[in-house]
Design a protein around this motif. Structure first.
Motif, PDB file in Angstrom:
ATOM      1  N   ALA A 184     -10.802  16.073  12.082  1.00 14.11           N
ATOM      2  CA  ALA A 184     -11.912  15.452  11.350  1.00 14.11           C
ATOM      3  C   ALA A 184     -11.405  14.573  10.209  1.00 14.11           C
ATOM      4  N   LEU A 185     -10.374  15.029   9.505  1.00 18.05           N
ATOM      5  CA  LEU A 185      -9.801  14.216   8.434  1.00 18.05           C
ATOM      6  C   LEU A 185      -9.117  12.984   9.007  1.00 18.05           C
ATOM      7  N   GLY A 186      -8.344  13.171  10.087  1.00 19.64           N
ATOM      8  CA  GLY A 186      -7.682  12.040  10.720  1.00 19.64           C
ATOM      9  C   GLY A 186      -8.673  11.005  11.218  1.00 19.64           C
ATOM     10  N   HIS A 187      -9.787  11.463  11.779  1.00 19.54           N
ATOM     11  CA  HIS A 187     -10.838  10.574  12.280  1.00 19.54           C
ATOM     12  C   HIS A 187     -11.371   9.694  11.148  1.00 19.54           C
ATOM     13  N   ARG A 188     -11.681  10.301  10.017  1.00 17.27           N
ATOM     14  CA  ARG A 188     -12.212   9.539   8.886  1.00 17.27           C
ATOM     15  C   ARG A 188     -11.177   8.550   8.352  1.00 17.27           C
ATOM     16  N   MET A 189      -9.933   9.015   8.247  1.00 16.53           N
ATOM     17  CA  MET A 189      -8.902   8.191   7.637  1.00 16.53           C
ATOM     18  C   MET A 189      -8.568   6.989   8.494  1.00 16.53           C
ATOM     19  N   VAL A 190      -8.387   7.195   9.785  1.00 17.25           N
ATOM     20  CA  VAL A 190      -7.997   6.099  10.679  1.00 17.25           C
ATOM     21  C   VAL A 190      -9.068   5.011  10.700  1.00 17.25           C
ATOM     22  N   HIS A 191     -10.325   5.408  10.809  1.00 15.28           N
ATOM     23  CA  HIS A 191     -11.405   4.414  10.841  1.00 15.28           C
ATOM     24  C   HIS A 191     -11.494   3.634   9.533  1.00 15.28           C
ATOM     25  N   LEU A 192     -11.398   4.337   8.410  1.00 20.92           N
ATOM     26  CA  LEU A 192     -11.505   3.660   7.119  1.00 20.92           C
ATOM     27  C   LEU A 192     -10.354   2.688   6.910  1.00 20.92           C
ATOM     28  N   VAL A 193      -9.127   3.119   7.211  1.00 19.23           N
ATOM     29  CA  VAL A 193      -7.963   2.250   7.018  1.00 19.23           C
ATOM     30  C   VAL A 193      -8.051   1.031   7.918  1.00 19.23           C
ATOM     31  N   LEU A 194      -8.339   1.255   9.187  1.00 16.68           N
ATOM     32  CA  LEU A 194      -8.387   0.136  10.129  1.00 16.68           C
ATOM     33  C   LEU A 194      -9.485  -0.856   9.749  1.00 16.68           C
ATOM     34  N   ALA A 195     -10.674  -0.364   9.431  1.00 13.88           N
ATOM     35  CA  ALA A 195     -11.772  -1.251   9.035  1.00 13.88           C
ATOM     36  C   ALA A 195     -11.411  -2.041   7.780  1.00 13.88           C
ATOM     37  N   SER A 196     -10.757  -1.400   6.826  1.00 16.94           N
ATOM     38  CA  SER A 196     -10.381  -2.068   5.582  1.00 16.94           C
ATOM     39  C   SER A 196      -9.343  -3.159   5.829  1.00 16.94           C
ATOM     40  N   LEU A 197      -8.363  -2.869   6.688  1.00 16.21           N
ATOM     41  CA  LEU A 197      -7.340  -3.873   7.008  1.00 16.21           C
ATOM     42  C   LEU A 197      -7.958  -5.090   7.687  1.00 16.21           C
ATOM     43  N   LEU A 198      -8.915  -4.837   8.571  1.00 15.12           N
ATOM     44  CA  LEU A 198      -9.538  -5.937   9.307  1.00 15.12           C
ATOM     45  C   LEU A 198     -10.492  -6.737   8.432  1.00 15.12           C
ATOM     46  N   GLN A 199     -11.154  -6.083   7.491  1.00 10.58           N
ATOM     47  CA  GLN A 199     -12.078  -6.805   6.616  1.00 10.58           C
ATOM     48  C   GLN A 199     -11.342  -7.631   5.571  1.00 10.58           C
ATOM     49  N   ALA A 200     -10.286  -7.067   5.005  1.00 10.30           N
ATOM     50  CA  ALA A 200      -9.658  -7.686   3.842  1.00 10.30           C
ATOM     51  C   ALA A 200      -8.668  -8.795   4.190  1.00 10.30           C
ATOM     52  N   PHE A 201      -8.115  -8.774   5.412  1.00  9.39           N
ATOM     53  CA  PHE A 201      -7.040  -9.721   5.726  1.00  9.39           C
ATOM     54  C   PHE A 201      -7.169 -10.273   7.138  1.00  9.39           C
ATOM     55  N   SER A 202      -6.661 -11.490   7.300  1.00  6.70           N
ATOM     56  CA  SER A 202      -6.335 -11.973   8.644  1.00  6.70           C
ATOM     57  C   SER A 202      -4.847 -11.688   8.839  1.00  6.70           C
ATOM     58  N   TRP A 203      -4.428 -11.600  10.116  1.00 13.90           N
ATOM     59  CA  TRP A 203      -3.065 -11.149  10.400  1.00 13.90           C
ATOM     60  C   TRP A 203      -2.376 -12.125  11.342  1.00 13.90           C
ATOM     61  N   GLU A 204      -1.186 -12.547  10.944  1.00 15.08           N
ATOM     62  CA  GLU A 204      -0.431 -13.500  11.739  1.00 15.08           C
ATOM     63  C   GLU A 204       0.901 -12.894  12.172  1.00 15.08           C
TER      64      GLU A 204
END
Length: 510
Positions: free
Chosen positions: A446-466
C-alpha cells in the motif's frame, strides 16, 4: 598395485555419489516433470544469468508446475495463474514457509525478519505490528504530507540539475528520495543528501545489503558449502549488519534518553516507528528486544526503497520508449490537475491512465520477478504430483505477466489494456501478482502503491524529458539485471526541462 590402491578413495566417492543420486531420484520420482540436469550441478547451467526468462522457456516444455534440481536443492516452479492460485491462496498455509538464503542467515536475522521468517507466531506478530503502526490506511493518510514533502525535495534536486544542464539518473535519485522517506518515517530524520554525489554511510550500508542479497550464492545450491561460505557473502552481510547495528544502537540510545528527559512523557501522537518499537521493547513479555527489532528496521529499508525506485525507473523507461504514451499521461495530468497546482496523492484516483501505466510497468517488469522463495511446510499433493516437505517453491510472476494465455500482445507496453479493467495487483487476480498473494504478499504494498504513483505523476507534470543526444526512443535499453529484484542493466539517464512555474508542495523552487 599401488596405483590401484590410490584409486580406491576416488572410486568410493564416485560410488557414494551414484548411490546418493539414486536415493534422491527415487524420493523425488513423484515430483512434477522437469529437466533431468547434469550430475552434481543439476539444471544450474540451464537456468543461467536470467532465471525468470530461462524458467519461463522451460515451463513451456514441462508445464506450469515444473521441478528441477539446482545443485542439491529441489525446486518446484509455478508458471501459470491457475497454479499460482493453488499455491498462494487455496493451499496458502502449506506453502507459506521460507527458503532462507545463506547470505542473510546471520545475527538471528531470519528469526526476526518480516521477509525471511517462517510462518510462525513470531512472524505473525511482527507483521501485525507493521500493518497496524505503518501500513494501516489511517497511518498512511497521516504520513501523506511527509511523502509529498520528500517528492518536493526530489523535484527541487532535478530542477537544479536541469538548470545546470546535467542529466539525471532516475533510479538513483528516486532511491535516495525513498531512503529519506523511510528514514523520516522510522527515525524522523533524513540519512541522504540528494545534492551530494558521494554515498552516505547509511545509504552505503543499505545498498551493500541489497547488492549482497542480489548475488547468486553457490552455498544456496550446495548446503555443505555453507560452512565455508565460498563467496564470502555471509561474511560480507555480517560485516554490514554489525555496522548498521552500531548506528541503530546509537539512535535507540538517544531516543530512549530523550524519552526519559521529556517532562510530560512522550506523546503517542508524535511517535515515529522507532518510538513504536522502543515502546514494545519496554513492554514486559512482548518478545521484542533492541536486538531483534533491528532486522525489522532493515527489512523496511531494503525492501521499501529498492522496489519503488526500480518501478519508477522502468515506468520512465517505457514512457521514453513510447513518446505517445508519455504524452497521453502528461496530457491527463495537465487536464485533471492543471499547471498551477502540483500533483497530490488525492489526485491519483482521478488519473486512470497514470494508474494504467503503473500497472503495465509492473506487469512487464515486476520488481521481484520470482517473488520471494516459498517453502512447502508439509508434503503436499498438487496438480497430481507430490511436493515433498521443505521443497523450495518459486512463483515466476514475470512469466505469468507475459503469458499470451492471459494477455494480448504480452510483450508490448500497452497501458490501455487496463483502462476499464478490474484487474489489479492486490493479490486477487493471479495473472497479475507482482507483489505476491496470500499471507506472504508484500506487507508494504500500500505504501509502495502511493509512493510510485505520486513520484511518477510529479515527474511527468513538472518536467519534459529528453534522451541523450543521438539516442532514439526505440534504442532505450530494456535489458534487465537479475537478482531478488529486477534492475535495469543500463541505468536510465535523461535530461529534464521544467514544464511548470510556481512551487512544489509549498516550497518555491521553480
Amino acid at each position: 598395485m599401488a596405483a590401484l590402491c590410490d584409486l580406491v578413495p576416488w572410486v568410493c566417492i564416485l560410488l557414494s555419489f551414484v548411490i546418493f543420486y539414486n536415493l534422491i531420484s527415487s524420493k523425488t520420482s513423484k515430483l512434477p516433470p522437469g529437466p533431468v540436469g547434469l550430475p552434481v550441478v543439476g539444471s544450474l547451467f540451464q537456468v543461467g544469468d536470467m532465471p525468470n526468462e530461462s524458467l519461463a522457456k522451460l515451463s513451456k516444455r514441462y508445464g506450469p508446475l515444473m521441478s528441477l534440481r539446482l545443485g542439491l536443492t529441489t525446486t518446484v516452479v509455478v508458471s501459470s495463474a491457475e497454479m499460482a492460485e493453488e499455491v498462494l491462496q487455496k493451499h496458502d498455509q502449506d506453502f507459506a514457509g521460507r527458503t532462507i538464503l545463506d547470505a542473510v542467515n546471520v545475527c538471528g536475522c531470519p528469526e526476526s525478519s518480516i521477509i525471511m521468517n517462517q510462518n510462525c507466531p513470531r512472524w505473525r506478530e511482527i507483521r501485525r505490528v507493521c500493518n497496524n503502526e505503518l501500513f494501516a490506511p489511517k497511518k498512511l493518510e497521516a504520513m501523506r504530507g511527509l511523502r509529498e514533502e520528500k517528492v518536493g525535495v526530489l523535484l527541487k534536486h532535478i530542477h537544479t540539475a536541469s538548470v545546470a544542464g546535467r542529466p539525471v539518473n532516475i533510479g538513483q535519485c528516486v532511491f535516495k528520495m525513498a531512503l529519506n522517506l523511510m528514514s523520516s518515517t522510522v527515525f524522523s530524520e533524513d540519512v541522504v543528501d540528494l545534492e551530494s554525489e558521494s554515498m552516505g554511510e547509511f545509504q552505503g550500508l543499505v545498498w551493500g545489503l541489497i547488492e549482497a542479497a542480489r548475488k547468486p550464492n553457490v552455498a544456496d545450491y550446495f548446503p555443505m558449502l555453507r560452512l565455508v561460505d565460498p563467496q564470502g557473502l555471509r561474511r560480507r552481510v555480517q560485516t554490514l549488519l554489525k555496522q548498521t547495528d552500531a548506528i541503530l544502537d546509537e539512535l535507540m540510545e538517544k531516543r530512549s534518553q530523550s524519552h526519559g528527559a521529556a517532562t510530560e512523557g512522550w506523546k503517542k501522537e508524535r511517535e515515529d516507528f522507532l518510538d513504536v518499537l522502543l515502546r514494545l521493547v519496554e513492554t514486559p513479555n512482548s518478545g521484542f528486544t533492541r536486538q531483534n527489532v533491528k532486522p525489522i528496521i532493515m527489512d523496511l529499508f531494503v525492501a521499501g526503497t529498492d522496489t519503488s525506485s526500480i518501478t519508477v525507473e522502468w515506468a520512465m523507461t517505457e514512457l521514453l520508449r513510447h513518446p505517445n504514451k508519455m504524452a497521453a499521461a502528461q496530457s491527463e495530468i495537465k487536464r485533471t490537475v492543471g499547471v498551477d497546482c502540483v500533483v497530490q496523492e488525492s489526485d491519483i484516483p482521478r488519473l486512470p491512465y497514470l494508474q494504467a501505466v503503473v500497472k503495465e510497468t509492473l506487469r512487464l517488469h515486476p520488481p521481484a520477478p520470482l517473488l520471494m522463495p516459498h517453502r512447502a511446510d508439509v508434503t503436499k499433493r498438487l496438480g497430481g504430483f507430490t511436493i515433498p516437505k521443505h521443497t523450495q517453491v518459486v512463483v515466476n510472476a514475470w512469466a505469468i505477466g507475459r503469458d499470451a494465455s492471459y494477455w494480448e500482445s504480452p510483450t508490448s507496453f500497452l497501458p490501455e489494456r487496463f483502462i476499464g479493467s478490474n484487474i489489479d495487483f492486490k493479490g486477487k487476480n493471479f495473472q497479475f501478482i507482482p507483489f505476491g498473494a496470500g499471507r506472504r504478499k508484500c506487507v508494504g504494498m500500500a505504501l509502495g502503491h502511493r509512493m510510485v504513483h505520486l513520484v511518477l505523476a510529479s515527474l511527468l507534470q513538472a518536467f519534459s524529458w529528453e534522451l541523450p543526444h543521438g539516442i532514439e526512443p526505440e534504442q532505450v535499453s530494456v535489458e534487465a539485471k537479475f537478482g531478488i529484484t529486477l534492475h535495469k542493466a543500463v541505468p536510465l539517464t535523461v535530461f529534464p526541462s521544467p514544464l511548470i512555474n510556481g512551487y512544489v508542495h509549498g516550497s518555491d523552487i521553480l
